[in-house]
Write a protein that holds these residues in place. Structure first.
Motif, short mmCIF file in Angstrom:
data_model
loop_
_atom_site.label_atom_id
_atom_site.label_comp_id
_atom_site.label_asym_id
_atom_site.label_seq_id
_atom_site.Cartn_x
_atom_site.Cartn_y
_atom_site.Cartn_z
N LEU A 259 0.81 -1.23 0.00
CA LEU A 259 0.00 0.00 0.00
C LEU A 259 0.83 1.27 0.00
CD1 LEU A 259 -2.68 -1.10 2.63
CD2 LEU A 259 -2.94 -1.03 0.14
N GLY A 260 2.06 1.19 0.48
CA GLY A 260 2.91 2.39 0.48
C GLY A 260 3.61 2.57 1.80
N GLY A 261 4.60 3.46 1.79
CA GLY A 261 5.37 3.77 2.99
C GLY A 261 4.86 5.03 3.67
N LEU A 262 5.02 5.09 4.99
CA LEU A 262 4.57 6.24 5.78
C LEU A 262 5.68 6.64 6.74
CD1 LEU A 262 0.98 4.96 6.64
CD2 LEU A 262 1.57 6.75 4.96
N MET A 287 5.30 11.89 -9.75
CA MET A 287 5.44 11.67 -8.31
C MET A 287 4.18 12.12 -7.57
SD MET A 287 8.52 12.89 -5.80
CE MET A 287 9.73 12.00 -6.78
N TRP A 288 3.61 13.25 -8.01
CA TRP A 288 2.40 13.73 -7.36
C TRP A 288 1.25 12.76 -7.60
CZ3 TRP A 288 0.54 16.06 -3.55
CH2 TRP A 288 -0.77 16.53 -3.53
N LYS A 294 -1.78 6.83 -3.62
CA LYS A 294 -1.59 6.18 -2.32
C LYS A 294 -2.56 6.74 -1.28
CE LYS A 294 2.24 7.02 -0.04
NZ LYS A 294 3.65 6.94 0.38
N ARG A 295 -2.72 8.06 -1.28
CA ARG A 295 -3.61 8.66 -0.30
C ARG A 295 -5.06 8.19 -0.49
NH1 ARG A 295 -3.66 14.99 1.45
NH2 ARG A 295 -5.35 14.87 2.97
N GLU A 296 -5.51 8.17 -1.74
CA GLU A 296 -6.88 7.73 -2.01
C GLU A 296 -7.09 6.27 -1.62
OE1 GLU A 296 -7.38 8.62 -6.12
OE2 GLU A 296 -7.94 10.72 -5.77
N THR A 297 -6.07 5.42 -1.89
CA THR A 297 -6.17 4.00 -1.53
C THR A 297 -6.29 3.83 -0.02
OG1 THR A 297 -4.91 3.33 -3.47
CG2 THR A 297 -5.03 1.76 -1.65
N LEU A 298 -5.44 4.54 0.73
CA LEU A 298 -5.46 4.42 2.19
C LEU A 298 -6.76 4.96 2.77
CD1 LEU A 298 -1.76 5.39 3.04
CD2 LEU A 298 -2.78 3.11 3.01
N GLU A 299 -7.24 6.06 2.23
CA GLU A 299 -8.46 6.64 2.79
C GLU A 299 -9.68 5.77 2.48
OE1 GLU A 299 -8.51 10.76 1.57
OE2 GLU A 299 -7.17 11.31 3.23
N ARG A 300 -9.65 5.04 1.36
CA ARG A 300 -10.75 4.10 1.10
C ARG A 300 -10.77 2.98 2.13
NH1 ARG A 300 -9.51 4.77 -4.50
NH2 ARG A 300 -8.23 2.88 -4.44
N THR A 304 -6.73 7.79 7.81
CA THR A 304 -6.58 9.23 7.59
C THR A 304 -5.12 9.56 7.34
OG1 THR A 304 -8.46 9.73 9.03
CG2 THR A 304 -6.90 11.52 8.58
N VAL A 305 -4.83 10.23 6.22
CA VAL A 305 -3.47 10.59 5.86
C VAL A 305 -3.29 12.10 5.98
CG1 VAL A 305 -1.66 10.47 4.10
CG2 VAL A 305 -3.36 8.64 4.28
N VAL A 306 -2.34 12.52 6.79
CA VAL A 306 -2.01 13.94 6.95
C VAL A 306 -0.71 14.21 6.22
CG1 VAL A 306 -1.48 15.79 8.58
CG2 VAL A 306 -3.16 14.01 9.20
N HIS A 307 -0.79 15.05 5.18
CA HIS A 307 0.42 15.45 4.45
C HIS A 307 1.00 16.69 5.10
CE1 HIS A 307 0.91 13.02 0.74
NE2 HIS A 307 -0.32 12.66 1.04
N ILE A 308 2.29 16.69 5.37
CA ILE A 308 2.97 17.83 5.96
C ILE A 308 4.21 18.13 5.13
CG2 ILE A 308 4.09 18.80 8.00
CD1 ILE A 308 2.48 16.97 9.74
#
Length: 345
Positions: A259-262, A287-288, A294-300, A304-308
């Protein structure tokens, strides 16, 4: 009249020390010095000298670093009138006003406090940034750099200088020494002068990312920028009392795809933080798109993904901590997230 005699009935005490020693031809005329006398004083062995076209040093001997900087600005600015009243009896400014000109390149970096930039006296040509359509040419110690849009200047000891990212790009454009480029870019980030993304953006605008030694330095810059950002993220969590997350993890579905790295993840609340350390390079769109996917996959999956961004971590860590805290507190009001496998990166 000796070279110590006052130039005219207008006193010079309102001028800064450097501008009692450095004036333009127009200013000298305003003080009552005729052209013939100016020519006579600037003869070999005379008390004055012309340092740049239309700019005169009112003493013999080599100019100081300060005098060279102001001479370049007086030469390149649209209206360089430090301390000369526009109207008889008008109150003169205490500082020179340089319109549409600022110091950039290595000299600006030195003034910004870069230890990897050379001393001002060792810089033979001082870069000065002007609008593209200004009719002024490089000559002597003044190297004219043109731009379609001037950035907002920063003031250092009365000298307008380009912001660090622009000054870096102008310096790098003149450097072929890979080590010097690497040292300057590294200090920009490690010294807290600016964020990597702003540097890469200026290098891209200057069309410098096709040079191999610049690309290598940028790769190192981005790696170091991420390290600095991660340190700030650790401090934000600690200093603002957030619960400890698991750091630098990969997520997978059980028996399913990656799913991706955090950068940080709170499994019980299903809240993730991801540092947005992208830089505006040629692959920025791709890249964007990956970030968004990744964000859409995780939120489905209910995460909750917080980008900083590194800049927000530097300038508003308390506000970013509040965003994360709100996401953690809101987790109880959401449906439970899907089960995911958390693996160390």
């Amino acid at each position: 009249m000796t070279h110590n005699t006052p130039l005219s009935p207008r006193p010079l005490r309102h001028l800064s020390e450097v501008h009692r020693r450095l004036l333009t031809a127009a200013q000298l005329r305003a003080h009552g010095v005729p052209s013939a006398e100016l020519t006579e004083r600037c003869r070999p062995g005379g008390p004055w000298q012309q340092i740049l076209p239309g700019v005169f040093l009112l003493h013999p001997g080599p100019p100081t670093s300060e005098e060279r900087l102001h001479a370049v600005l007086m030469y390149a600015a649209r209206e360089a009138a430090p301390g000369v009243p526009a109207q008889p009896g008008a109150e003169p400014p205490h500082r020179p006003v340089y319109t549409e000109a600022m110091i950039t390149g290595l000299a600006a970096l030195t003034l910004h406090g870069f230890t990897s930039a050379p001393p001002l006296l060792s810089i033979e040509r001082i870069d000065v940034l002007v609008p593209r359509l200004r009719r002024v040419r490089s000559t002597g110690c003044a190297h004219v750099v043109r731009t379609p849009s001037l950035p907002a200047a920063q003031q250092v000891t009365g000298v307008p200088i380009a912001p660090v990212p622009r000054a870096l790009a102008d310096a790098v454009s003149e450097l072929s020494d890979a080590g010097a480029v690497r040292r300057l870019l590294t200090e920009a980030v490690r010294g807290g002068h600016c964020e990597p993304a702003s540097v890469v953006r200026e290098l891209k605008n200057a069309k410098l990312l096709s040079r191999p030694h610049v690309v290598d330095a940028v790769d190192l810059l981005l790696a170091q920028g991420r390290t600095v950002a991660e340190d700030r993220l650790y401090r934000m969590v600690e200093e603002h009392g957030l619960p400890d997350p698991v750091w630098n993890v990969d997520l997978r579905l059980p028996g399913g795809p990656y799913l991706g790295g955090l950068d940080a993840y709170w499994p019980e609340q299903a809240v993730a933080v991801e540092l947005d350390t992208r830089a505006p390079r040629q692959d920025d769109d791709a890249m964007w798109s990956e970030y968004v996917r990744k964000r859409e996959t995780l939120e489905r999956l209910g995460i909750t993904v917080v980008h900083i961004t590194p800049k927000k971590l530097r300038d508003s860590a308390e506000q970013q901590a509040a965003v994360v805290r709100t996401a953690l507190m809101a987790s109880g009001d959401r449906d439970p997230a899907a089960y995911v496998v958390v693996l160390p990166r």
